[in-house]
Design a protein around this motif. Sequence first.
Motif, PDB file in Angstrom:
ATOM      1  N   VAL A 140       0.997  -1.229  -0.172  1.00 22.61           N
ATOM      2  CA  VAL A 140      -0.258  -0.451   0.256  1.00 22.61           C
ATOM      3  C   VAL A 140       0.889   1.150  -0.336  1.00 22.61           C
ATOM      4  O   VAL A 140       1.834   1.259   1.101  1.00 22.61           O
ATOM      5  N   LYS A 141       0.833   2.262  -0.554  1.00 25.64           N
ATOM      6  CA  LYS A 141       0.934   3.594  -0.889  1.00 25.64           C
ATOM      7  C   LYS A 141       0.843   5.033   0.363  1.00 25.64           C
ATOM      8  O   LYS A 141      -0.590   4.691  -0.358  1.00 25.64           O
ATOM      9  N   ALA A 142       1.258   5.568   0.404  1.00 27.90           N
ATOM     10  CA  ALA A 142       1.005   6.798   1.225  1.00 27.90           C
ATOM     11  C   ALA A 142       0.384   8.080   0.052  1.00 27.90           C
ATOM     12  O   ALA A 142       1.486   7.835  -0.789  1.00 27.90           O
ATOM     13  N   THR A 143      -0.642   8.443   0.036  1.00 25.43           N
ATOM     14  CA  THR A 143      -0.719   9.451  -0.858  1.00 25.43           C
ATOM     15  C   THR A 143      -0.305  10.602  -0.212  1.00 25.43           C
ATOM     16  O   THR A 143      -0.361  11.979  -1.209  1.00 25.43           O
ATOM     17  N   HIS A 144      -0.636  10.810   1.197  1.00 27.17           N
ATOM     18  CA  HIS A 144      -0.339  12.935   1.645  1.00 27.17           C
ATOM     19  C   HIS A 144       0.447  11.601   2.951  1.00 27.17           C
ATOM     20  O   HIS A 144      -0.313  11.122   4.050  1.00 27.17           O
ATOM     21  N   LYS A 145       1.123  12.990   3.027  1.00 24.21           N
ATOM     22  CA  LYS A 145       2.310  13.316   4.835  1.00 24.21           C
ATOM     23  C   LYS A 145       1.921  14.633   5.340  1.00 24.21           C
ATOM     24  O   LYS A 145       1.908  15.402   4.553  1.00 24.21           O
ATOM     25  N   GLY A 146       2.034  14.180   6.966  1.00 24.38           N
ATOM     26  CA  GLY A 146       2.074  15.483   7.477  1.00 24.38           C
ATOM     27  C   GLY A 146       2.976  15.442   8.878  1.00 24.38           C
ATOM     28  O   GLY A 146       3.188  14.340   8.529  1.00 24.38           O
ATOM     29  N   ASN A 147       2.519  16.415   9.364  1.00 22.29           N
ATOM     30  CA  ASN A 147       3.320  16.744  10.598  1.00 22.29           C
ATOM     31  C   ASN A 147       2.963  16.995  12.006  1.00 22.29           C
ATOM     32  O   ASN A 147       2.385  18.632  11.121  1.00 22.29           O
ATOM     33  N   VAL A 168      -1.512   9.419   4.965  1.00 21.01           N
ATOM     34  CA  VAL A 168      -2.941   9.215   4.837  1.00 21.01           C
ATOM     35  C   VAL A 168      -2.604   8.357   3.259  1.00 21.01           C
ATOM     36  O   VAL A 168      -2.433   8.190   2.383  1.00 21.01           O
ATOM     37  N   LEU A 169      -3.746   7.174   3.208  1.00 18.56           N
ATOM     38  CA  LEU A 169      -2.991   5.787   2.108  1.00 18.56           C
ATOM     39  C   LEU A 169      -4.077   5.913   1.331  1.00 18.56           C
ATOM     40  O   LEU A 169      -5.312   6.565   2.101  1.00 18.56           O
ATOM     41  N   ASP A 170      -3.378   5.079   0.472  1.00 16.68           N
ATOM     42  CA  ASP A 170      -4.064   4.976  -0.824  1.00 16.68           C
ATOM     43  C   ASP A 170      -5.366   3.618  -1.149  1.00 16.68           C
ATOM     44  O   ASP A 170      -5.916   3.416  -1.835  1.00 16.68           O
ATOM     45  N   ASP A 171      -5.666   3.126  -0.194  1.00 19.71           N
ATOM     46  CA  ASP A 171      -6.422   1.953   0.463  1.00 19.71           C
ATOM     47  C   ASP A 171      -7.823   2.523   0.387  1.00 19.71           C
ATOM     48  O   ASP A 171      -8.276   3.031   0.434  1.00 19.71           O
ATOM     49  N   ASP A 172      -9.034   1.597   0.224  1.00 20.49           N
ATOM     50  CA  ASP A 172     -10.738   2.067  -0.212  1.00 20.49           C
ATOM     51  C   ASP A 172     -10.462   2.712   1.126  1.00 20.49           C
ATOM     52  O   ASP A 172     -11.102   3.868   0.696  1.00 20.49           O
ATOM     53  N   GLY A 173     -10.019   2.592   2.836  1.00 17.78           N
ATOM     54  CA  GLY A 173     -10.398   3.552   3.539  1.00 17.78           C
ATOM     55  C   GLY A 173     -10.060   4.659   3.894  1.00 17.78           C
ATOM     56  O   GLY A 173     -10.231   5.525   4.898  1.00 17.78           O
ATOM     57  N   LYS A 174      -8.842   4.862   2.897  1.00 14.90           N
ATOM     58  CA  LYS A 174      -8.116   5.950   3.112  1.00 14.90           C
ATOM     59  C   LYS A 174      -8.378   5.938   4.389  1.00 14.90           C
ATOM     60  O   LYS A 174      -7.436   7.250   5.483  1.00 14.90           O
ATOM     61  N   THR A 175      -7.055   4.817   4.725  1.00 14.00           N
ATOM     62  CA  THR A 175      -6.726   4.774   6.092  1.00 14.00           C
ATOM     63  C   THR A 175      -5.878   6.120   6.428  1.00 14.00           C
ATOM     64  O   THR A 175      -4.203   5.602   6.157  1.00 14.00           O
ATOM     65  N   ASP A 208      -2.905   2.448  12.293  1.00 17.95           N
ATOM     66  CA  ASP A 208      -4.082   3.442  12.210  1.00 17.95           C
ATOM     67  C   ASP A 208      -4.227   4.395  12.741  1.00 17.95           C
ATOM     68  O   ASP A 208      -4.075   4.202  14.587  1.00 17.95           O
ATOM     69  N   ALA A 209      -4.400   5.474  13.028  1.00 19.00           N
ATOM     70  CA  ALA A 209      -4.710   6.702  13.665  1.00 19.00           C
ATOM     71  C   ALA A 209      -5.210   6.678  14.773  1.00 19.00           C
ATOM     72  O   ALA A 209      -5.069   6.893  15.946  1.00 19.00           O
TER      73      ALA A 209
END
Length: 343
Positions: free
Chosen positions: A39-46, A59-66, A132-133
Amino acid sequence: MTDDMFSSRAKGGIARREALSPEERAAIARKGAAARWGVKATHKGNFQQELGIDVECYVLDDDGKTAVISQTGMGKVIGLSARGNAFPRFLATKAMSDAVGAELREKIENPLKFQWGTGGAEQPPATIHGFDATLLIDVCKAIIETEAKGTLPSRYGRVAMQAHIIVGASAKQGIRDLVYSLAGYNPTTEEIIAAFKLYVLEEAKKYEPEFPNELYVQWHRLYNLAVPERGKPWHFKYLTVNHVYFPLAKSNGKILDLLRATKAQGGDRQKKLFQFLNAIGARALRIQLGRILEMAESSANQQAYERKIVERFGGQQEFDFGINASSEPPPPSEQSQPGAPAS
């Protein structure tokens, strides 16, 4: 397999693919990519800029936008060390074992693995471990449960405090967002961050008073001020503004704008400064108070204390309140107002 059979199967695969909706094709493509690359991450923050703690989130690119917090970040956000294994090690301790159920333990023992980065020969994607957050809330509840039982070691007092703050702030944010959704209102990113910071400040105030009594004791000693029967000496207003608020606000480069605003609007200057300080964060205030208290406790007299203030923060006004000074404040004048910091 004959050529006719191969051709027939190929045609059947094409027919099935064409019968799928665009959404179904995209889902199959994502599953195939995840199987090959993870799975890949589409967004990153801090959390650093907004909450003052270096915690990475994705935020991951899976169906649930984990929504994911890195494994190291999970430990740091509850007050553990920055070591990558501090988080699972803490939850594996004897003190936490009863509160960490089988489901939570399985999630902790199997962190999410995902890719971050564009890839390529020069910089291949990095593999990140995280959780998962929402797992953070389960962990905080387990910590609070252990504390309530009296089995959490005293060295984890800060961790317990952080758990209370996180759960309280998240609950307030959650009910707010639910009402927004039901009412059809979509808050901006800035509004969401600002609201959570406010909730964190509200929760933090329950567990840590802004000003330690020890500091007031030292100010009484250094300035030879009598202890009033009720309240605090008026002198403390000037000490608070000049030695606590001004250096802290100055450090963020906004003090001149703040002073202009308070002068134009009038009102209680100390209140305005405190409102401004809330925008900086409770953590910055606690750090500043710790510095001032250390300077006060290590000073033999007023002169030594103020010398340390000037050396550390610069441009601080000295005060001559006099021995056994009157309980009445001096008449307002330019000299009695807190001085602006040095440029």
